[in-house]
Every structure is written in C-alpha cells, then in structure tokens.
Design a protein around this motif. Sequence first.
Motif, PDB file in Angstrom:
ATOM      1  N   GLN A 286       0.761  -1.028   0.038  1.00 24.03           N
ATOM      2  CA  GLN A 286       0.173  -0.064   0.009  1.00 24.03           C
ATOM      3  C   GLN A 286       0.700   1.241  -0.033  1.00 24.03           C
ATOM      4  OE1 GLN A 286      -3.617  -0.297  -0.245  1.00 24.03           O
ATOM      5  NE2 GLN A 286      -2.855  -2.292  -0.796  1.00 24.03           N
ATOM      6  N   VAL A 287       2.179   1.022   0.153  1.00 19.01           N
ATOM      7  CA  VAL A 287       2.931   2.299   0.165  1.00 19.01           C
ATOM      8  C   VAL A 287       4.314   1.999  -0.731  1.00 19.01           C
ATOM      9  CG1 VAL A 287       4.430   3.991   1.709  1.00 19.01           C
ATOM     10  CG2 VAL A 287       2.291   2.746   2.562  1.00 19.01           C
ATOM     11  N   THR A 307       1.464   7.063  -1.051  1.00 18.29           N
ATOM     12  CA  THR A 307       0.547   6.005  -0.513  1.00 18.29           C
ATOM     13  C   THR A 307      -0.423   5.576  -1.801  1.00 18.29           C
ATOM     14  OG1 THR A 307      -1.176   8.011  -0.080  1.00 18.29           O
ATOM     15  CG2 THR A 307       0.135   6.600   1.802  1.00 18.29           C
TER      16      THR A 307
END
Length: 642
Positions: A286-287, A307
């Motif tokens: 997710q990052v 992000t």
Amino acid sequence: MKNRFLLPVFLVFLFLAACKSLQQKGAEQFKTGEYQLAIGTFSRILENNPENTEANFYIAESYRLSNRIEDALPYYNKLLEEEGSFENYFKKAKSLHDRGEYEEAVETYTKAKEQTNSDSLMNLAEMGIKNINKLEEIENYWPYHEIQNYQLLNTGGIDYAPVVSENFLYFTSSRGAGGVYPATGQGYTKLYRTRADGIKVDVQGIQPLPEFRNEEGLNQGAIAISPDGNTIIYARGNSTSKNDLPEVNLFASYFKGTTFTDPIWMPVNEEETYWNSTPAFSPDGQVLYFSSNRPGGYGGTDLYKATKLANGDFGNAQNLGPEINTPGNEMFPRPVSSDEFFFSSDGHPGFGKLDIFVAKTEDGKTTVKNLGKNINSTADDFGIYFTNYPKEGFISSNREGGVGDDDIYYFEDKTPKPKLVNVFLKVTTLQKTGEDTEEVLPQTRVAVYDSTRTMVGGDFSNSQGELRFKLQPNSVYSIVASKNGYFTKSINYSTKGKTPPKEELVQDITNVSLDTTLVLDKLELEKAIVLENIYYDLDKANIRPDAAKELDKLVKILKDNPEIRIELSSHTDDRASDAYNDDLSQRRAESAVNYIVSQGIDKDRLVAKGYGKRQLLIENAQTEEEHQTNRRTEFKVIEIEE
C-alpha cells in the motif's frame, strides 16, 4: 634560421588549436553527462599538459558525478595547487573518506572549514568530521552475519538490486548490453530473472525478464515487485535519444492476462526533470518508497513515501524527514516492519560511499544505526533484500575483490550453535534413625519446582533412595520430599555458579552432575522434638533475633506439613519457685506461638504450653550447661488431619 624557427612555432600553434578543440569536445561531453568520454578526452590533454586546470577540474568532477569520487583524488590535489577553495578541499576530503583514509580526510575537512565564512558550508565540513569520529562507535548490527560474493551469478559488468518474488530472483544487469552508457563506460542495464529458493539461485536459467520488453539504448534500473506479483515499478533513464525524458524516472508495468503492459510514466515522479529511482513496496503493497532529488529535501537524494490511491496510482509523496535523510544521499529503501526500515546512505556515519543502515523506531523515537563492518565496506553497499528476515538475503556492492563493477552478494546468519550445558541432580532420600544416624528411605515422593512455582519434575526414589532430575544452569529451585508417616521436607537448591562459564565451554554438550540429600523425620504423635538454640534474656519472654531464626525452621515445617497441629512448650531449669517458672515458661511459649502466627501460620494449629520445671531432662543439675539443657523449647505433634 627563419625556416627552422617557423617550424616549431607552427607546431605549437597546431598543438594549441588541437588542445582547444579537445577541451571543447570534453566540455560538451561533460555537459551531456558522458562522463567516461569526458575523462578520456581530458586525459589526452593532461598527457601533454599535466597542469591544465580545466582538464583536472573536468576529470575530477566526471569521476565524482559518475559515483567514482575516490578516483578523483589526484585531480583535486592538482586543483588545490592552483586554488585552496572550500569546494576543492571538501571534495578532496570526501574522496579521502571514500578511500578509507580517515585521518587525512579529517585534516582536509578542517582545511575546508578555514576557507569559508558560510555557516552552512562549515556545518557540512563539520558533519564530515563528526561522521568519521563516530566510526569507532559502530558495532555490527548482526554480529554473526557473513556475506559472500555470488560469483556464479555475477558478470564482469554491472549486477545489482536483487529482489525475490514467487520463487524468482529479479535483478538489474549489464550482461548482453546492446550499447555502452557513456557516463560510466559500462553497458546499459536490463532487467533479468531466474528461479530461486531463498538465497539458492539457478545461475543457469538467467534470462531477460519475460513478458516484458527491455528497451535498448537506456538503463532499466532498480526494480520493485508488488506483493501479489502483478505490478512492476522500476527506474528508467539515461536514454541516448534526445526525444526521450531528460532524467531517470519511475515507470510502472502491470500484468494483464499473459503479459506485462508497456511501461507507464508514474505521476509520483511529479516532474520529468526530477531524478526518481530505487523503488520498494511496503510489505502490504500500500506504500511506495523511493529516492528523489526533487526540491524541498535535505540535500542530495532523499527518501520519500507515497500511498496507494483509489485508482491504483501512488501519490501524495512525503519526505521521510531528517531522522532518515541528510545533506548526503539516501536511496535503496527496504521496509520490513512498522519499526524497522533499511536503506543506504553516504550522509550518516559510514565507512565510505554508500553504507546500509537501519532506522529503528521505539516508543515513537527513531534511531539510525550502521549495520557494521561485517556488512558494509569503504565502497558502495546498497540494495539489501531479505529472503528470510533477518537471517539471510542479498545486498549489492562494488567493493574490492568482486567479479565485476556492482556485484550481488548473499548473506547468512552464521551464529554458532549454542554450547549446551545439561545439569543432572541426583537426589537421595534418607530418614533419621538416631541422633547421628541415617538410613535410606526408598519410595519417597520428590517434586522439583522452579522459581515460578511450576513443577518441573517429580518421581519416587528407588530402593537406594535415589532419583535424578535434569535442571537448568544458573537457576533456583525448590525441592520437596514427602512420604506417609514422615514430616514433609523442602529445601531451596540453586545451580548458580555450579556450571562452567560459557566462554570456557569446549564441547558442544557439557554434562554436569550434582547431588543433594533430603533427610526426613518420622511423624509421631506426642513425640517431643527439641528446638535448638532458643534463648531468652534473663526473666524475659520476648523473642530475640537468634531465637527467631530458629523458630523460622519450625514455621517451614508447619508450612511443608499443613495437616499437623502442634503443641509448642517452654521449659525452665529448677532454680526459682514453681509459680515463677510456670508463669515465665507460659509467657515464653505464648511469645513463640505469637511469632509463628506472625509468619503466616494459623493460630488454631498451635497450642502454647509452659511446663516450668516439671519436666526436667537432668534432675539435680549442677553445671550451667546442665541447666541450659533443661531450659529448652520443644514441639510435638498433637493431631494429624487425614
């Protein structure tokens, strides 16, 4: 005469014209980032004119900008002969640092500070000095990790930045290059993969990344693969085409059906002129972490995170802050958990060029540590990847002794197997048969408890009254022996100091044999047992400290044997009247009972009885020793609860 004179002048004119032409050519090569070509061009000038300031400058800067500042030292020395500027001293100091010549580097940083009044420049030089002074404080983060060059995987060119996904090793390499990158003189790099099981790599099955088109005439750099294996993000740049992007940027390719899509320029780059590279996904995908030289950083290249957005892109890039980033260069991020983040830097205290660091967050505070000499070197060390965190994985390095330029290395945890110490305790159970005689008491139940009161062993003694337990070194235990018809007895037993120190162990397994004995007394109703050394001050009944110590033994017997009820009696000698002795002995007995109750024993289990001089052991005592024998405290079991 004139003709002989004209010929040399004419040759000098031709030489100067040629030098000017070479300088223009070299300057143009430098301007366009063709640093290796510029080094070659200006080296030709220095062959005939070693003092040429412009040539020395361009060669020094070409080495620095192509990440070879350690090779620029002789050219900075030449420049310093002409001009002792802050810039020349600072860059020379950096070159010395990267060569591992730390004392000379400190001296040169100090000279650089003397060349400027700028606080910011002086701070840069001071940071260089402090970083070198901190080298002695660096400890190996993993003391037993060892690294090895993966020789069969590497080539004579560039091989770096390995990552593993779905049992494949992906990496960047210049093998099979279709051209030469003019900045370094090495081949252009492409993306490759081969099967891998942890750090075991199939070196025979290496092939260009399938279902993906490696482009010619540019560098495909460090690669990141999403946890699900469906997204590739990599650095792309250094194209020979003037119509291509001017800088290294991040591109994404997505697996669709049976192949990856054409690479797409990522919005997280923000500007085409920003350098963006060395991507890495967070463990959950997710990052996105990456390195960039975009404005607003702390100097050099900084690490950022972005992000994942609803549309699948990454955005809202944030600088990781001054705990991570420095005026130097930070790159090759590798997040492994919420509190440990690995990266490479030449701005934190290191041994030279890029070192690998870990940022550890505890209680909201982040500290950065160099991984130490068993991982890092004076060369570039970067691109750490774990196949089994933290025990094994890969790094990249261009340290001496490699196969090519950047090489792939693997590391393993070589922590030696701990040398084991087994403690075997032989317990012998005996019974008291007389004042000074004992005999074996077989079939006695013995239980061993650790310091948490957890039973760690229990069994019955054999016909010889023996049994054996395995205990831990440097530990404290309680051993309890019990048998019907006998007082239960417990003792504390410690193995501390009874085993060899770890540093003296030679064998992989060392067995230590110990022994102890528990002597049980028969449990008989109405049998008087004398408590030794229970003394009172003359005409007093209060419990003295030495008497309390003896009464504590009776407290222990009562705690070990909760089923018994006792009478505690006090006796006097035959001196003084009956009434006096009866009163004194009763008060002493009650004082002893009160003390025992104060130690946690139920009062209903105790009866205090003063017998005065009515139960003398020695009639007509004459000596003080005989009188002392008569002045005694006893207890006897008066009831046993079933």
